[in-house]
Design a protein around this motif. Sequence first.
Motif, PDB file in Angstrom:
ATOM      1  N   ARG A 101       0.945  -1.244  -0.179  1.00  0.00           N
ATOM      2  CA  ARG A 101       0.103  -0.081   0.154  1.00  0.00           C
ATOM      3  C   ARG A 101       0.904   1.301   0.070  1.00  0.00           C
ATOM      4  N   LYS A 102       1.941   1.233   0.882  1.00  0.00           N
ATOM      5  CA  LYS A 102       2.834   2.199   0.899  1.00  0.00           C
ATOM      6  C   LYS A 102       3.612   2.729  -0.446  1.00  0.00           C
ATOM      7  N   THR A 103       4.562   1.347  -0.716  1.00  0.00           N
ATOM      8  CA  THR A 103       5.212   1.571  -1.727  1.00  0.00           C
ATOM      9  C   THR A 103       4.578   1.859  -3.190  1.00  0.00           C
ATOM     10  N   GLY A 104       3.416   1.068  -3.361  1.00  0.00           N
ATOM     11  CA  GLY A 104       2.407   1.371  -4.567  1.00  0.00           C
ATOM     12  C   GLY A 104       1.634   2.653  -4.583  1.00  0.00           C
ATOM     13  N   ASP A 105       1.457   3.178  -3.410  1.00  0.00           N
ATOM     14  CA  ASP A 105       0.791   4.590  -3.321  1.00  0.00           C
ATOM     15  C   ASP A 105      -0.767   4.017  -3.497  1.00  0.00           C
ATOM     16  N   PHE A 106      -1.002   3.046  -2.615  1.00  0.00           N
ATOM     17  CA  PHE A 106      -2.495   2.651  -2.679  1.00  0.00           C
ATOM     18  C   PHE A 106      -3.100   3.194  -1.307  1.00  0.00           C
ATOM     19  N   GLU A 107      -2.324   3.845  -0.448  1.00  0.00           N
ATOM     20  CA  GLU A 107      -2.796   4.025   0.861  1.00  0.00           C
ATOM     21  C   GLU A 107      -4.293   4.599   1.071  1.00  0.00           C
ATOM     22  N   ASP A 108      -4.518   5.779  -0.028  1.00  0.00           N
ATOM     23  CA  ASP A 108      -5.778   6.094   0.205  1.00  0.00           C
ATOM     24  C   ASP A 108      -6.882   5.579  -0.709  1.00  0.00           C
ATOM     25  N   ASP A 109      -6.370   4.337  -1.300  1.00  0.00           N
ATOM     26  CA  ASP A 109      -7.709   3.736  -2.215  1.00  0.00           C
ATOM     27  C   ASP A 109      -8.354   2.419  -1.517  1.00  0.00           C
ATOM     28  N   ILE A 110      -7.461   1.777  -0.583  1.00  0.00           N
ATOM     29  CA  ILE A 110      -7.881   0.696  -0.100  1.00  0.00           C
ATOM     30  C   ILE A 110      -7.312   0.257   1.394  1.00  0.00           C
ATOM     31  N   GLU A 111      -7.848  -0.357   2.152  1.00  0.00           N
ATOM     32  CA  GLU A 111      -7.646  -0.668   3.369  1.00  0.00           C
ATOM     33  C   GLU A 111      -7.168  -2.387   3.306  1.00  0.00           C
ATOM     34  N   VAL A 112      -6.318  -2.675   4.059  1.00  0.00           N
ATOM     35  CA  VAL A 112      -5.923  -3.969   4.348  1.00  0.00           C
ATOM     36  C   VAL A 112      -6.427  -4.331   5.776  1.00  0.00           C
ATOM     37  N   ILE A 113      -7.220  -5.573   5.642  1.00  0.00           N
ATOM     38  CA  ILE A 113      -7.821  -6.232   7.002  1.00  0.00           C
ATOM     39  C   ILE A 113      -7.831  -7.552   6.988  1.00  0.00           C
ATOM     40  N   ASP A 114      -7.635  -8.077   8.189  1.00  0.00           N
ATOM     41  CA  ASP A 114      -7.538  -9.594   8.338  1.00  0.00           C
ATOM     42  C   ASP A 114      -9.059 -10.138   8.401  1.00  0.00           C
ATOM     43  N   VAL A 115      -9.342 -11.204   8.016  1.00  0.00           N
ATOM     44  CA  VAL A 115     -10.632 -11.804   8.251  1.00  0.00           C
ATOM     45  C   VAL A 115     -11.300 -11.353   9.803  1.00  0.00           C
ATOM     46  N   ALA A 116     -10.274 -11.897  10.654  1.00  0.00           N
ATOM     47  CA  ALA A 116     -10.516 -11.753  12.008  1.00  0.00           C
ATOM     48  C   ALA A 116     -11.050 -10.519  12.678  1.00  0.00           C
ATOM     49  N   GLU A 117     -10.172  -9.396  11.938  1.00  0.00           N
ATOM     50  CA  GLU A 117     -10.617  -8.016  12.253  1.00  0.00           C
ATOM     51  C   GLU A 117     -11.887  -7.739  11.551  1.00  0.00           C
ATOM     52  N   LEU A 118     -12.288  -8.180  10.594  1.00  0.00           N
ATOM     53  CA  LEU A 118     -13.571  -8.006   9.886  1.00  0.00           C
ATOM     54  C   LEU A 118     -14.481  -8.324  10.724  1.00  0.00           C
ATOM     55  N   LEU A 119     -14.582  -9.703  11.153  1.00  0.00           N
ATOM     56  CA  LEU A 119     -15.536 -10.285  12.091  1.00  0.00           C
ATOM     57  C   LEU A 119     -15.907  -9.459  13.389  1.00  0.00           C
ATOM     58  N   VAL A 120     -14.690  -8.893  13.970  1.00  0.00           N
ATOM     59  CA  VAL A 120     -14.817  -7.939  15.233  1.00  0.00           C
ATOM     60  C   VAL A 120     -15.499  -6.508  15.042  1.00  0.00           C
ATOM     61  N   GLU A 121     -15.195  -6.235  13.719  1.00  0.00           N
ATOM     62  CA  GLU A 121     -15.886  -4.801  13.185  1.00  0.00           C
ATOM     63  C   GLU A 121     -17.427  -5.150  13.030  1.00  0.00           C
ATOM     64  N   ALA A 122     -17.469  -6.376  12.518  1.00  0.00           N
ATOM     65  CA  ALA A 122     -18.961  -6.784  12.400  1.00  0.00           C
ATOM     66  C   ALA A 122     -19.795  -6.580  13.784  1.00  0.00           C
ATOM     67  N   LEU A 123     -19.388  -7.540  14.429  1.00  0.00           N
ATOM     68  CA  LEU A 123     -19.847  -7.797  15.869  1.00  0.00           C
ATOM     69  C   LEU A 123     -19.824  -6.405  16.503  1.00  0.00           C
ATOM     70  N   ASP A 124     -19.149  -5.489  16.558  1.00  0.00           N
ATOM     71  CA  ASP A 124     -19.005  -4.306  17.055  1.00  0.00           C
ATOM     72  C   ASP A 124     -20.007  -3.205  16.451  1.00  0.00           C
ATOM     73  N   ALA A 125     -20.231  -3.598  15.208  1.00  0.00           N
ATOM     74  CA  ALA A 125     -21.246  -2.854  14.264  1.00  0.00           C
ATOM     75  C   ALA A 125     -22.546  -2.930  14.725  1.00  0.00           C
TER      76      ALA A 125
END
Length: 714
Positions: A669-693
Amino acid sequence: MTFLQTTPTRETFWTISPVGEVAFYFFAAVAILVFLYGLYERFARYARGTEDPFPRLDDLSTRVTSAAKIVGSNEKQFDRDLYGGLMHSFILWGFLTLLIGTTILAIDMDIWTKLLGQPSFFVGDFYLSYSLVMDAMGLLFVVGVGMALYRRYAVRNERLWGKHTSNEDALFVWSLFLLGVGGYLIEGLRIVGTGFPSFETVSFVGYFLALVFDAAGVSAGLAESLYWWGWWSHALLALAFVAWIPYAKPFHMISSFANVVTRDEKAGRRLPGVPSDAAPDEIGYTSVDDFSWKAMLDQDACTKCGRCSSVCPAKASGRNLDPRDVILDLKTYREELDAGETDSVEIVADGGTSVIDSESMESCMACMACMDACPVEIEHLTHFTEMNRRLTETGQMQENVQDAMMNVFQNGNAFGDPQRKRPDWTDDLDFEVPDAREADVEFLWYVGDYPSYDERNQRVARSLARLFEASGVSYGILYEDEQNDGNDVRRVGEEGLFEMLVEDNAGAMADCEFEKIVCTDPHSYNTFSNEYPEMAAELGVEFDYPVFHYTQVVETLVESGRIDLAGTELDYTVTYHDPCHLGRYNHEYEAPRELVRATGARLSEMPRNRKDSFCCGGGGGGLWMDQNEETKPSEERLREALEDTDAGDAVEKFVVACPMCGTMYEDGRKTGDFEDDIEVIDVAELLVEALDAGSGAVSVEDVEVGDDSGVSAD
């Protein structure tokens, strides 16, 4: 004078005199003897190779049946290449039909009638059926070879050309074309010369050519004269081809099938060990004498198709690696050395006159894409590992890798941090993670180096801990007794260190009471599943546990309601990256996807997904190496996510299920200049985000959660 034929049959030696017939049998005998001698030489050379460490001929009937299915269906040729699959199917099935048909004719002429004195069965309905099938399948054969010529010379498909492309390749494909077309031409001449027998319409291709000859003014007499020349040209070319088979590219018709029969189903997922009595100067490929018979068969089975090269992420990134060239370089060196055409040199070294440059081996990501794409089951990674072991033993490792190996040796982790800090990631949790050394648990959770020490991946570990805790599953960790799993340590060539890690980790686990192992990292999941049991047995340590990746366990928890995502709806679009060690290595594709879908997020697939996934660049020690590359694999993959998915730049999150992938893509993301375009997230983090939401509601009843794989949470 026109020979009018009414009986549905044909004279095999029409226009050929008795002397010519004798001459043909003489040439045929010579061709067969040359073929058999060449075949003997090939297999005698294999017999001089070292013994392979894995069983290759056990349960031979099952192996042959399975190989026949793989080869006969052309399933590997169809993978990612419909044109290539059809082309090879036409050639293979056409060639086999013509071979079987020729064999049937020989049985009738030489055994049934001459030796046994029986009337020929090559007449009537049998002959008509035979002629129809041979013409139809022969036509497919010619079409297939024509497609090959078109792809090679008109399209000039890039993967078909390289440093090992030679006149031998052209001679092979043109010989097949001339044999196929030549057979129809002499058939057409025979039909003209025998007065267009009405029953010969079943030979529809030959009959069509006969009509063309007739329209062009070819008389029956001229056809008879031309037939003699055509028959001998075709016969001599066919016999020369038979004699040539063991000595050049046509040998792949035999070696490829043998290679598929003798394949290791776990190749790449597990690697061969080093003999316990091997001296340092005997470890790895030191000379061609170290090639096992299977290694030589691998080399001879290569058809130069370039499928491995076309999917290699290292080659695509501009690194100094072409998997096909490595295999063929080893083969060429072995053959030239056997023939006395070259001097003995190092197999692999850092520069100099070695067969393989160390930079090529350092470029490999151990992603196994080459092996997955190979239609003849060449085990590239086994060869690469042997060369990495040689580089390790001779101290020709990148300094970064040497530092990482020293850190693992001294501290049990690649970061070099003290072991006492391994569980520090738990400090920010509002609950205590159970200690598997002190209490009986169902799941021993192997956390791994990156989730333990890397700040970014510690968030993944904490997310997974929250999921386990909320579900009420019985779990625990080893705290500071956990050490590096050794998967990538082994793949960079440090076999001795790998053995030490197996002994230490297996010993630590043996002191705990648990039922199953669950891993955060697919690399750990792979080596615990496929390598630890064999290595631990050799070391006299117990290691016989069911092993799961965390997505497999959490998927059962969600499915059973132990983690309640009902009503949860994350309103954005994501794409999912299949980690090599989870997907291509161990065939788990659906559990992570089911979890992503359970969050309500919209999943948009990248074109290269599941077993065709494109590596992040971190495997095989890639995380520890500095590479000279045009575009990082992680940058290319992020570009694919944003440009080539159906959702395009609407993709907001790039979902991973591997700490190493997460690390590589955060860097990309940093070296390819994608920081403003996409976020990297693990499946476990996505699930916790869903629980919190959502409501965050969970059910912790004492419910068994299981599936056919044996995952359960009591």
